[in-house]
Motif scaffolding. Structure first.
Motif, mmCIF file in Angstrom:
data_model
loop_
_atom_site.group_PDB
_atom_site.id
_atom_site.type_symbol
_atom_site.label_atom_id
_atom_site.label_comp_id
_atom_site.label_asym_id
_atom_site.label_seq_id
_atom_site.Cartn_x
_atom_site.Cartn_y
_atom_site.Cartn_z
ATOM 1 N N GLY A 140 -1.550 5.462 -12.450
ATOM 2 C CA GLY A 140 -2.811 5.315 -11.721
ATOM 3 C C GLY A 140 -2.468 5.362 -10.237
ATOM 4 N N ILE A 141 -1.614 6.336 -9.897
ATOM 5 C CA ILE A 141 -0.996 6.391 -8.554
ATOM 6 C C ILE A 141 -2.059 6.405 -7.447
ATOM 7 N N HIS A 142 -1.882 5.461 -6.487
ATOM 8 C CA HIS A 142 -2.796 5.376 -5.342
ATOM 9 C C HIS A 142 -1.973 5.261 -4.064
ATOM 10 N N LYS A 143 -2.680 5.092 -2.939
ATOM 11 C CA LYS A 143 -1.992 5.084 -1.629
ATOM 12 C C LYS A 143 -0.971 3.941 -1.497
ATOM 13 N N GLY A 144 -1.160 2.867 -2.253
ATOM 14 C CA GLY A 144 -0.183 1.772 -2.247
ATOM 15 C C GLY A 144 1.144 2.255 -2.815
ATOM 16 N N HIS A 145 1.068 2.911 -3.983
ATOM 17 C CA HIS A 145 2.278 3.495 -4.583
ATOM 18 C C HIS A 145 2.866 4.550 -3.638
ATOM 19 N N GLU A 146 1.970 5.359 -3.060
ATOM 20 C CA GLU A 146 2.441 6.442 -2.167
ATOM 21 C C GLU A 146 3.254 5.883 -1.015
ATOM 22 N N SER A 147 2.825 4.732 -0.495
ATOM 23 C CA SER A 147 3.562 4.172 0.645
ATOM 24 C C SER A 147 4.959 3.705 0.211
ATOM 25 N N LEU A 148 5.078 3.146 -0.987
ATOM 26 C CA LEU A 148 6.400 2.764 -1.509
ATOM 27 C C LEU A 148 7.296 4.007 -1.644
ATOM 28 N N ILE A 149 6.694 5.083 -2.160
ATOM 29 C CA ILE A 149 7.448 6.332 -2.355
ATOM 30 C C ILE A 149 7.939 6.865 -1.011
ATOM 31 N N LYS A 150 7.038 6.817 -0.002
ATOM 32 C CA LYS A 150 7.425 7.350 1.320
ATOM 33 C C LYS A 150 8.534 6.497 1.943
#
Ligand code: AMP
Length: 267
Positions: A28-38
């Motif tokens: 359920g990838i969202h901007k929170g996950h995206e920030s961890l990835i970045k």
């Protein structure tokens, strides 16, 4: 992006973990996950994301079944972000290996551990398995789930000699913390959750000059005004999660149920 469905494919694809950062998720990838990835990508040459909705950390089967899943959308977001590997195992793959189960100490049975019996045992058991398969030395976790981050750092960080790196909570403009569960909220619930978050930001700010804030009064007030059921509303120390004495860094922790959806946050 290479999609790895089992431990055999994982071991074949990644021989050297020296520069591979790890971001475990339930999808359920969202901007929170995206920030961890970045953050992982900034600090490591390659990044592995796992998507695994772990059945053992849900208290109710209904909650597990209702957990939002959209694997095709997740894959396209992870591709756009240029994630190197996606680990996408089935339940049997994770649980076929025999491993000792975790039991929490009495002193750890606070906040969500008190209100969601067995939840963190489930989280620790799955992370224990994931870290035994994915041998990254840098693991990125969100401060949104601060107690989870803190328990994993304490109980698994040393065991696997990994750095558990806490990453800041990503919020919408209305101050609600991004969460996969937000998809289950109605429009009215979103407005209420936003008002609660805005209020708690102010309370946290005020607590810096006034350490006599009555949280049980505030809890009742929020429950009556927004028709929510609050499990806990507590100031706790960031380092050891003991009740805060306002001397070292602390956060205001909340968990509440709004129209059948349980939300957690900290400020
Ligand atoms: P989940 O998929 O909800 O299990 O979350 C996977 C990871 O993303 C966990 O380490 C969470 O703490 C983190 N995470 C979830 N929501 C946010 C957010 N709004 N900001 C930062 N990290 C988050």
């Amino acid at each position: 992006m290479k999609i790895l469905k089992n431990v055999f494919e994982l071991n074949k694809a990644i021989k050297n973990y020296k520069n591979v950062g790890f971001v475990p998720t339930m999808g359920g990838i969202h901007k929170g996950h995206e920030s961890l990835i970045k953050i992982s990508q900034k600090n490591n040459k390659e990044t592995i994301v796992s998507i695994f909705v772990n059945p053992t950390q849900f208290n109710q089967k209904k909650d597990f079944n209702n957990y939002p899943r959209d694997i095709q959308k997740d894959i396209s977001i992870l591709r756009r972000l240029k994630v190197t590997y996606l680990f996408l195992p089935e339940v049997d793959e994770i649980y076929k290996k025999k491993m000792k189960n975790f039991i929490l100490n009495k002193s750890d049975k606070i906040l969500c551990a008190k209100y969601r019996k067995g939840h963190f045992e489930g989280v620790l058991n799955v992370m224990n398995r994931l870290l035994s398969f994915v041998k990254s030395k840098n693991v990125f976790m969100g401060e949104k789930d601060f107690q989870q981050y803190s328990l994993i750092k304490k109980l698994l960080g040393k065991k696997y000699k990994v750095n558990i790196i806490g990453c800041p909570t990503v919020r919408l403009n209305n101050k609600i913390a991004l969460s996969t569960r937000n998809k289950l909220l109605s429009k009215t619930s979103i407005i209420k959750a936003s008002k609660i978050a805005n209020r708690l930001f102010k309370v946290k700010k005020l607590s810096k000059i006034d350490d006599s804030i009555n949280l049980s009064k505030l809890k009742k007030e929020l429950e009556n005004r927004f028709k929510v059921q609050i499990d806990y509303l507590e100031f706790r120390d960031e380092k050891n999660l003991k009740l805060s004495n306002y001397k070292s860094k602390y956060r205001l922790f909340i968990a509440y149920n709004i129209n059948g959806v349980r939300l957690i946050d900290n400020f």
